[in-house]
Scaffold this active site. Structure first.
Site, PDB file in Angstrom:
ATOM      1  N   THR A  28      34.830  44.472  59.698  1.00 56.44           N
ATOM      2  CA  THR A  28      35.279  45.196  58.669  1.00 56.44           C
ATOM      3  C   THR A  28      34.326  44.657  57.582  1.00 56.44           C
ATOM      4  O   THR A  28      33.372  44.426  57.317  1.00 56.44           O
ATOM      5  CB  THR A  28      36.464  44.723  58.050  1.00 56.44           C
ATOM      6  OG1 THR A  28      35.932  43.273  57.281  1.00 56.44           O
ATOM      7  CG2 THR A  28      37.353  44.804  58.871  1.00 56.44           C
ATOM      8  N   GLY A  29      34.130  46.339  56.998  1.00 56.43           N
ATOM      9  CA  GLY A  29      33.323  46.233  55.458  1.00 56.43           C
ATOM     10  C   GLY A  29      31.835  46.327  56.232  1.00 56.43           C
ATOM     11  O   GLY A  29      30.948  46.027  55.547  1.00 56.43           O
ATOM     12  N   GLY A  33      25.555  46.014  53.175  1.00 58.81           N
ATOM     13  CA  GLY A  33      25.268  44.393  52.878  1.00 58.81           C
ATOM     14  C   GLY A  33      25.522  43.357  53.662  1.00 58.81           C
ATOM     15  O   GLY A  33      25.033  43.842  54.867  1.00 58.81           O
ATOM     16  N   TYR A 184      39.513  35.443  42.658  1.00 60.05           N
ATOM     17  CA  TYR A 184      38.167  35.266  43.402  1.00 60.05           C
ATOM     18  C   TYR A 184      38.374  33.429  44.214  1.00 60.05           C
ATOM     19  O   TYR A 184      38.648  34.039  45.587  1.00 60.05           O
ATOM     20  CB  TYR A 184      36.710  35.563  43.257  1.00 60.05           C
ATOM     21  CG  TYR A 184      35.898  35.759  44.520  1.00 60.05           C
ATOM     22  CD1 TYR A 184      36.136  36.839  45.234  1.00 60.05           C
ATOM     23  CD2 TYR A 184      34.680  34.303  44.180  1.00 60.05           C
ATOM     24  CE1 TYR A 184      34.557  36.791  46.201  1.00 60.05           C
ATOM     25  CE2 TYR A 184      34.328  34.836  45.445  1.00 60.05           C
ATOM     26  CZ  TYR A 184      33.593  36.048  46.738  1.00 60.05           C
ATOM     27  OH  TYR A 184      33.048  36.051  47.542  1.00 60.05           O
TER      28      TYR A 184
END
Length: 319
Positions: A28-29, A33, A184
């Site tokens: 995922t993502g 980066g 976070y």
């Protein structure tokens, strides 16, 4: 476990000589980066990678290097839509993968946000907890049947888990003053605890789960921070702490993604299952002299079971 890898190791170092032909991996993502580098490294060794991203146009542009590596190696790469801040999108993605029916050897939950302004996901959850934890919680559990025996789940956490334990009484900051890095920290602790409980539930069928800290890396993850906040974070990272511990060093993206691929396809499953890893090794628990060690609350099995139950209540599903 001993190995030759450490903080300076890159994805290419970790995977040197490793043949991933026939392995199917979900990451995922993959629009920037670490996600792009993780996918690139895996397909370069023959893996068939499915990349998930919210913005497919952005992901297509960012992953040209991944498709080139797949062509050269005989691997493959495809994209699916996934917005972790919307459970409707998460469920649609899971439904599509289940309908496709092809199994996975590894799921790497790489996507995430950091230090966002106070906000809510489409389903009303605090943005960071909802995106980083609950979105992945629903996705992974819905497609857990696709993980082959011998498979692994790798959750990207962070040394930021040290900012805070989870707060199951107020996960959405309805009664607590919102602080971006506390939120976070809660979400990153949740990433570890999710791996702990998933590992407990699935290890009997030879599926293991682990959490990893990629290290300090400048990526799009910092996009919600002001320049002043970023400067403060950078100063804290490179200033030696009072106990004389050496300054923290920033990693390159290939160094940051190395622990993800190491934990996914290189490290012995029994060594990393239900553990927290960094710099391509298993972290020490409550080692106060090591900034990147892991807090015991993040590996506590009772804490993990309680989070699982709370998460089920929040998303309205039982797994």
């Amino acid at each position: 476990m001993t190995n030759a890898f450490g903080a300076d190791s890159t994805t290419d170092d970790v995977l040197r000589g490793v043949d991933l032909s026939g392995k199917r991996i979900l990451v995922t993502g993959v629009s920037a980066g670490l996600g792009v580098e993780t996918a690139r490294a895996l397909v370069a060794h023959g893996a068939r990678v499915v990349g998930a991203a919210r913005d497919l146009d952005k992901a297509r542009a960012a992953t040209e290097i991944v498709r080139s590596a797949a062509t050269a190696s005989g691997g493959s790469f495809e994209l699916v839509t996934l917005d972790l801040a919307s459970l409707a999108s998460v469920r649609a993605c899971a439904d599509g993968l289940l309908a496709d029916g092809r199994a996975f050897d590894v799921i790497i939950c790489n996507a995430g946000v950091m230090a966002t302004p106070q906000g809510r996901t489409a389903d009303g959850f605090e943005t960071q907890f909802g995106t980083n934890h609950l979105g992945h919680f629903v996705l992974v559990n819905r497609i857990a049947s696709l993980l082959k025996p011998g498979g692994r789940l790798v959750n990207l956490s962070s040394a930021g888990h040290r900012y805070s334990d989870i707060d199951l009484d107020d996960p959405n900051f309805e009664h607590t003053a919102y602080a971006p890095f506390v939120a976070y920290g809660r979400s990153k602790t949740a990433n570890i605890l999710f791996a702990v409980e998933f590992d407990r539930r699935h290890k009997d069928r030879d599926v293991r789960a682990t959490a990893v800290h990629p290290g300090g890396i400048l990526t799009e993850l910092t996009r919600h921070m002001s320049q002043e906040e970023l400067d403060g974070l950078m100063k804290a990272m490179v200033t030696a702490p009072p106990d004389g511990e050496p300054p923290m060093q920033l990693k390159t993206v290939p160094q940051g993604a190395a622990t993800s691929v190491w934990a996914a396809v290189v490290a012995p499953a029994g060594e990393v299952g239900a553990r927290y890893c960094l710099d391509c090794h298993v972290a020490e628990i409550d080692d106060v002299s090591a900034r990147a060690g892991v807090r015991s609350y993040a590996l506590d099995p009772d804490n993990a079971r309680a989070l699982w139950a709370k998460s089920e209540d929040m998303v309205g599903e039982r797994f």
